[in-house]
Design a protein around this motif. Structure first.
Motif, PDB file in Angstrom:
ATOM      1  N   GLN A 181      -0.204   7.272   7.234  1.00 47.67           N
ATOM      2  CA  GLN A 181      -1.254   6.397   7.736  1.00 47.67           C
ATOM      3  C   GLN A 181      -0.637   5.092   8.246  1.00 47.67           C
ATOM      4  O   GLN A 181       0.086   4.413   7.523  1.00 47.67           O
ATOM      5  N   LYS A 219      -2.133   0.833   6.228  1.00 45.97           N
ATOM      6  CA  LYS A 219      -2.474   1.049   4.823  1.00 45.97           C
ATOM      7  C   LYS A 219      -3.091  -0.219   4.234  1.00 45.97           C
ATOM      8  O   LYS A 219      -2.849  -1.329   4.720  1.00 45.97           O
ATOM      9  N   ILE A 278      -6.974   2.657  -2.175  1.00 45.99           N
ATOM     10  CA  ILE A 278      -6.130   3.799  -1.830  1.00 45.99           C
ATOM     11  C   ILE A 278      -6.699   5.092  -2.412  1.00 45.99           C
ATOM     12  O   ILE A 278      -6.764   6.124  -1.728  1.00 45.99           O
ATOM     13  N   GLY A 329       0.789  -1.223   0.000  1.00 44.18           N
ATOM     14  CA  GLY A 329       0.000   0.000   0.000  1.00 44.18           C
ATOM     15  C   GLY A 329       0.819   1.270   0.000  1.00 44.18           C
ATOM     16  O   GLY A 329       0.279   2.360   0.193  1.00 44.18           O
ATOM     17  N   GLU A 330       2.125   1.162  -0.227  1.00 43.15           N
ATOM     18  CA  GLU A 330       2.988   2.338  -0.264  1.00 43.15           C
ATOM     19  C   GLU A 330       3.017   2.930  -1.670  1.00 43.15           C
ATOM     20  O   GLU A 330       3.072   2.198  -2.652  1.00 43.15           O
ATOM     21  N   GLN A 384      -9.604   6.177  -0.322  1.00 40.31           N
ATOM     22  CA  GLN A 384      -9.205   6.788   0.949  1.00 40.31           C
ATOM     23  C   GLN A 384      -8.674   8.197   0.749  1.00 40.31           C
ATOM     24  O   GLN A 384      -8.940   9.092   1.558  1.00 40.31           O
ATOM     25  N   TYR A 397      -1.272  10.632   3.504  1.00 39.10           N
ATOM     26  CA  TYR A 397      -1.533   9.198   3.367  1.00 39.10           C
ATOM     27  C   TYR A 397      -0.309   8.369   3.740  1.00 39.10           C
ATOM     28  O   TYR A 397      -0.422   7.299   4.344  1.00 39.10           O
ATOM     29  N   SER A 398       0.876   8.864   3.407  1.00 39.00           N
ATOM     30  CA  SER A 398       2.098   8.111   3.702  1.00 39.00           C
ATOM     31  C   SER A 398       2.308   7.940   5.203  1.00 39.00           C
ATOM     32  O   SER A 398       3.051   7.050   5.627  1.00 39.00           O
TER      33      SER A 398
END
Length: 294
Positions: free
Chosen positions: A274, A277, A239, A158-159, A242, A271-272
Motif C-alpha cells: 500500500q 500507509k 491498520i 505504518g510498516e 484496513q 498491505y505492505s
C-alpha cells in the motif's frame, strides 16, 4: 498495486529462497514422487497476493472471472482452479518468508496490538468443524468471539515490524517476547499488556513498555512524549481496520487451516504494498524537541 510489480519482487525473492528451502526439507519414510507444479511459485504467489486487494469477495470468483479470462497471456501455464487450491499448502512457507523480508525496521518507536479473527458467528460455534482443534474462544473490546488472534507490531510509519497468529484464547502478553526480538526503544500498547514481569523482561532487552492505565490503578508519572504516543496508538487500530475492510482479512468461508493461514499472510503482504500507509508525522518541528529528549 500492479501485478507486474508484485511478480518482479516475488520472483527475485523466490530465485534465492526456493532452492535453499528445498535443500533443507526433511524426507521421512519411502521416497515419494513430488511432481513440480506447472506454474512457478512466483506466479502462484503473485496471484494470491493480488487477490487480497482486488475487490472480489471470494478467491474462486477472482480466479475464474479475472485470472482465467484476462490473464492467460501473462500466465501461459495457468492451472485450473481446483489444482491451484490443492497447491496452496505448498505456498504457505515461501509466502511467510516473503512477508518477513518485507517487514520494516525499528526506529525506536513501535506500537503493539492484537485483533480478533472470528471464523464463524457465535451461534454456530457448536457446529463449526474446520478449526475445531486449532481455534479458541476469546474476548475482545467488542465481545466474545471464536477463532484466532492476529498480533501485530508496527512502527510510526505504518510498516509492519513483526506478526504472529494465535488461538483466540491466548493472552495478548504471551507472544510479546518473540514479537520484539529485533526491536529497540519504546513499545506502546493498551491495558491488555500491563505486566510487571513482562516489563522487566523487556527492560533487559533495552525495550521500554509503555501502556495506558486501568481505572483502578494509581496515577503514574509518564513523560510528555510517551503520553503523546499513547494518544497516537490508534495508528495500529487503523491498520487492523484496513486489513479487515480493504484486504478481506476476516471472513468465514475457509475450509482448510493451511488456506486460512495463507490468506492471512497474503493480506499482510498486500498491505505492505500500500503506497499511503497510516503514519505519524514525527519529524514535524513541534515534535523534534520531544524526540531528542525521549
Amino acid at each position: 498495486m500492479k501485478i507486474t510489480q508484485i511478480y518482479c519482487d516475488v520472483d527475485d525473492f523466490c530465485r534465492t529462497f526456493i532452492p535453499e528451502w528445498q535443500k533443507l526439507q526433511l524426507i521421512q519414510g519411502d521416497k515419494k514422487r513430488q511432481r513440480a507444479p506447472r506454474m512457478s511459485y512466483s506466479e502462484m504467489l503473485s496471484i494470491l497476493v493480488y487477490y487480497q486487494e482486488s475487490g472480489y469477495r471470494t478467491f474462486k470468483w477472482f480466479y475464474q472471472r479475472l485470472v482465467q479470462v484476462s490473464w492467460r497471456e501473462a500466465f501461459p501455464k495457468l492451472l485450473s482452479y481446483n489444482r491451484f487450491i490443492e497447491l496452496l499448502p505448498r505456498l504457505l512457507v515461501p509466502l511467510t518468508a516473503f512477508m518477513l523480508s518485507r517487514c520494516g525496521n525499528s526506529q525506536g518507536i513501535a506500537f503493539i496490538d492484537s485483533t480478533p479473527l472470528a471464523v464463524c458467528k457465535n451461534i454456530r460455534i457448536p457446529r463449526h468443524k474446520t478449526f475445531k482443534e486449532q481455534a479458541g474462544r476469546g474476548k475482545s473490546s467488542t465481545g466474545w468471539f471464536y477463532g484466532f488472534k492476529l498480533h501485530l507490531v508496527v512502527n510510526d510509519r505504518g510498516e509492519i515490524l513483526s506478526f504472529c497468529i494465535t488461538p483466540g484464547n491466548v493472552d495478548d502478553r504471551k507472544p510479546v517476547p518473540k514479537l520484539v526480538k529485533s526491536l529497540i526503544g519504546k513499545l506502546f500498547g493498551d491495558r491488555g499488556y500491563i505486566s510487571k514481569k513482562l516489563g522487566k523482561q523487556l527492560a533487559e532487552r533495552n525495550i521500554k513498555l509503555v501502556t495506558t492505565l486501568k481505572k483502578n490503578m494509581k496515577n503514574q508519572h509518564i513523560d510528555a512524549f510517551d503520553k503523546l504516543m499513547l494518544r497516537k496508538r490508534s495508528i495500529i487500530e487503523t491498520i487492523n481496520d484496513q486489513l479487515k475492510n480493504i484486504f478481506d482479512l476476516e471472513h468465514s468461508r475457509h475450509r482448510s487451516l493451511y488456506n486460512y493461514l495463507a490468506n492471512v499472510v497474503a493480506c499482510l503482504v498486500a498491505y505492505s504494498y500500500q503506497e499511503k500507509k497510516p503514519a505519524l508525522d514525527l519529524r514535524d518541528a513541534d515534535l523534534l524537541p520531544f524526540l531528542v529528549n525521549a
